[in-house]
Design a protein around this motif. Sequence first.
Motif, short mmCIF file in Angstrom:
data_model
loop_
_atom_site.label_atom_id
_atom_site.label_comp_id
_atom_site.label_asym_id
_atom_site.label_seq_id
_atom_site.Cartn_x
_atom_site.Cartn_y
_atom_site.Cartn_z
N ASP A 274 43.28 39.48 32.57
CA ASP A 274 43.01 38.15 33.27
C ASP A 274 41.93 38.33 34.41
OD1 ASP A 274 42.64 35.27 33.73
OD2 ASP A 274 44.55 35.21 34.86
N ILE A 275 40.85 39.40 34.18
CA ILE A 275 39.91 39.68 35.23
C ILE A 275 38.99 38.69 35.34
CG2 ILE A 275 38.37 41.53 35.86
CD1 ILE A 275 39.85 43.54 34.19
N GLN A 276 38.74 38.18 36.66
CA GLN A 276 38.12 37.11 36.95
C GLN A 276 36.70 37.12 37.30
OE1 GLN A 276 38.95 34.01 35.96
NE2 GLN A 276 41.12 34.23 35.41
N ASN A 277 36.49 38.50 37.87
CA ASN A 277 35.05 38.66 38.61
C ASN A 277 34.77 40.05 38.72
OD1 ASN A 277 36.36 39.91 41.03
ND2 ASN A 277 37.40 37.72 41.31
N TRP A 278 33.52 40.38 39.22
CA TRP A 278 32.95 41.74 39.11
C TRP A 278 33.86 42.67 39.97
CZ3 TRP A 278 30.36 44.94 36.19
CH2 TRP A 278 29.97 46.11 36.61
N GLU A 279 34.22 42.23 40.99
CA GLU A 279 35.16 43.17 41.93
C GLU A 279 36.39 43.72 41.32
OE1 GLU A 279 37.10 43.21 46.43
OE2 GLU A 279 35.99 41.39 45.71
N GLU A 280 37.00 42.72 40.68
CA GLU A 280 38.16 42.90 39.95
C GLU A 280 37.77 43.74 38.61
OE1 GLU A 280 40.23 39.52 38.71
OE2 GLU A 280 40.61 38.76 40.71
N ALA A 281 36.92 43.52 37.95
CA ALA A 281 36.46 44.57 36.85
C ALA A 281 36.22 45.79 37.25
CB ALA A 281 35.26 43.87 36.28
N GLU A 282 35.42 46.02 38.52
CA GLU A 282 35.28 47.47 38.81
C GLU A 282 36.52 48.16 39.15
OE1 GLU A 282 31.24 48.49 40.98
OE2 GLU A 282 32.31 46.82 42.24
N ALA A 283 37.45 47.62 39.88
CA ALA A 283 38.67 48.11 40.02
C ALA A 283 39.59 48.40 38.80
CB ALA A 283 39.62 47.30 41.23
#
Length: 903
Positions: A274-283
């Motif tokens: 449930d990744i919602q944005n690029w910042e979460e995706a990088e992490a």
Amino acid sequence: MRILKIQTLRGPNYWSIRRHKLIVMRLDLENLAETPSNEIPGFYEGLVEALPSLEGHYCSPGCRGGFLMRVREGTMMGHIVEHVALELQELVGMHVGFGRTRETSTSGVYQVVFEYLNEEAGRYAGRAAVRLCQSIVDRGRYPKAELEQDLQDLKDLWRDAALGPSTESIIKEAEKKGIPWMQLGARFLIQLGYGVNQKRIQATMTDRTGILGVELACDKEATKRVLANAGVPVPKGTVINFLDDLEEAIEYVGGYPIVLKPLDGNHGRGITIDIQNWEEAEAAYDAARQVSRSIIVERYYQGRDHRVLVVDGKVVAVAERVPAHVIGDGRSSIAELIEETNKDPNRGEGHDNILTKIELDRTSYQLLERQGYTLDSVLSKDEICYLRATANLSTGGIAVDRTDEIHPENVWLAQRIVKIVGLDIAGIDVVTSDISRPLREVDGVIVEVNAAPGFRMHVAPSQGTSRNVAGAVIEMMFPSEQSSRIPILSVTGTNGKTTTTRLLAHIFKQTGRVIGYTTTDGTYIGDYLVEAGDNTGPQSAQLILQDPTVEVAVLETARGGIVRSGLAFEAANVGVVLNVAADHLGLSDIDTIDQLAHLKSVVAEAVFPDGYAVLNADDLRVAAMAERTKANIAYFTMNPNSELVRNHIQKGGVAAVYENGFLSILKGDWTHRIERAENIPLTMGGRAPFMIANALAASLAAFVQNVSIEQIRIGLNTFRASVSQTPGRMNLFNLGNYHALVDYAHNPHSYEALGSFVRNWTNGERIGVVGGPGDRRDQDFIALGKLAAEIFDYVIVKEDDDTRGRMRGSAADLIIQGIREVNPNYKYESILDETEAINKALDLAPENSLVVILPESVSRAIQLIRGRGVVKEEITQQTTTSNTVDSQIGVTPSVVNTVNTML
């Protein structure tokens, strides 16, 4: 107090046939040897203070609290150590209850026996019990910190030894079905069953699990492609190896929300959903990269996480997995709720309990933030806060059984998927909003297919019905018509074990099966020596039982192995007890013949109720073992008029009898005559009564295992007392003008048996080269000397190279004492070196004499004889009816007639 020795028993044993896991601790009470507990100031109070739970221990007079009553009234410290060792294990969840304490023949020295579940923990508990009791004696107390450390150490040992809930469930099911199991000591392999009928597991993979299926399941992206090509609904996704490719991959799968997970991860490690944005995706990419170089990027599908377990092509269980979470009570913070949740005794570290403790990681804090919480937030009553995005039990999730709710179409789909991937046991991860509806109706998808799936969510769900998934595995591996066992025939006795074991194995070879057998000279499978040595203990027996080619196990079972470790198997099909006589007395606290008989009766008692205990009716102690076993009884006897055997036959029993010169099997009104004794090579033309008895025992053991009379007859007729088949057992050599006989007689009973043959040698002088193992009692050596003087015309007394702790020459002096007690003028010579003694006897042997060598090293004695260079043959059969001699080298008629005349 001082611990002298600790032994670990693992099978039926001297102390118990039913309780196999026992610690035997030899404990010297030293200055407490004559001091009962009631005479030790403050001991009772200190013991109760340290372990108040001892109140629950029963003891005479057989009531709760009986043990502490005994302590108050006065009991010896060995008895107290036994109960403390049991209680320490109980306090950390190892439920044990059996114990025995007996004083040995050495005053103040006790054998303390108690049950264990884990070997290391059991031994630790014994040592800790001694420490605790000694501390209370010395100081009046056992410090709480030391007790807590003991308990923590025991917990750690118990946890480290745990097999895991999935493996444990399979083993428990196997035990319920009577299937034996053992750990193989490498790669966590477990063997179920014995010999040719064995199967193996590693966690929830079996020896039927195909490597191609496992490899495919481990490659999640390849699995997804294969399933997609087969029309199975799977998440849209791709694999990337670099962060630079992540943005393009997100666009390919249709944008947010997405899932990132390592290509070859497991147990939910490195997964972010449930990744919602690029910042979460990088992490999330960084977290997945710590587990795998290649990263799967998938579209995130809304729904609940389910695990469908398929065994042998059938769905056997379904569980909904709920991510780790806490439920508000209106007053506690999230941190406090986590702490309280982790106090649940069902939660442990990793996979060592039904549930796993909740631990927070990077994704947990992200999830808290997304929900608008911190660890200090107070949830309203019944409000749920999720702490993990994934629903794995290994990260603190719970399971809800949904087996009865799954839609038939989903069952069909799951079973089809497992066939496509090629697994015998598989866990299918399904995301769907409603498992009771077809996936195609609710946009559900198959997320993963797992080899070696965990069972604990199905065996012990947090909610719903427990499912016996291990039963399905056992049924797949061992269908109802397939046995997990092979016939086990165990042979014991003071003398004749090796010959009888070898003969029994030879008889069974006539059935065309592969026989594995153990003897004092080696372990054999089929026609080949696997391992040389004195292999009559449980380790050698396990080698046979672990071998996947063995179809029948014939195991020589010596006293030493039973004392040290117990039997290697929980029960045999046939247990043979040949005789009980004075030998090894004074060793391992077996001091009397009756104690020795009790020890050897373990072989008779550890027989299946539908199996047979084959007992010597002519030995009162052996015959009495019939009262101790639940198995059927079969007797063998040299006395055709034995009242015991006659009554046994009249009641429908079976027996082997030496009658009218024949070895016969008697059952009911039938007499099955096998063969004349004089035609059986092993019996030396019918002139070795003890060999006839051995042949009766082997024939009877084979008969009760449905070997035909004709196969038994062939086996008897083709088995010879030769170096190749029975080294050191009545090996007779013709050296031209005289003969030499090599036999491993080493105790009074075997000397007497040998004497029954040697006395028939009437045409020449009988020379004995005699000795005995150094660890025997003084009176045993004196008895050997007396017997030697009665059997031989001239004796050379020697000693073994290994004196087993005795002073050089002392054993020979005792034998000479026995000789002189029979005849002060008897001719003898003392040559302690065995090689020198044998050569001297061979050098001085007059014409027609018989040199009888009773060696420590059979192979050395045979080499010395053959080194003479004039050995014409090895005599292995004499018959009065045909006047023929079978030998390994060949023989002339004139030699045959000479030999028969002398015999």
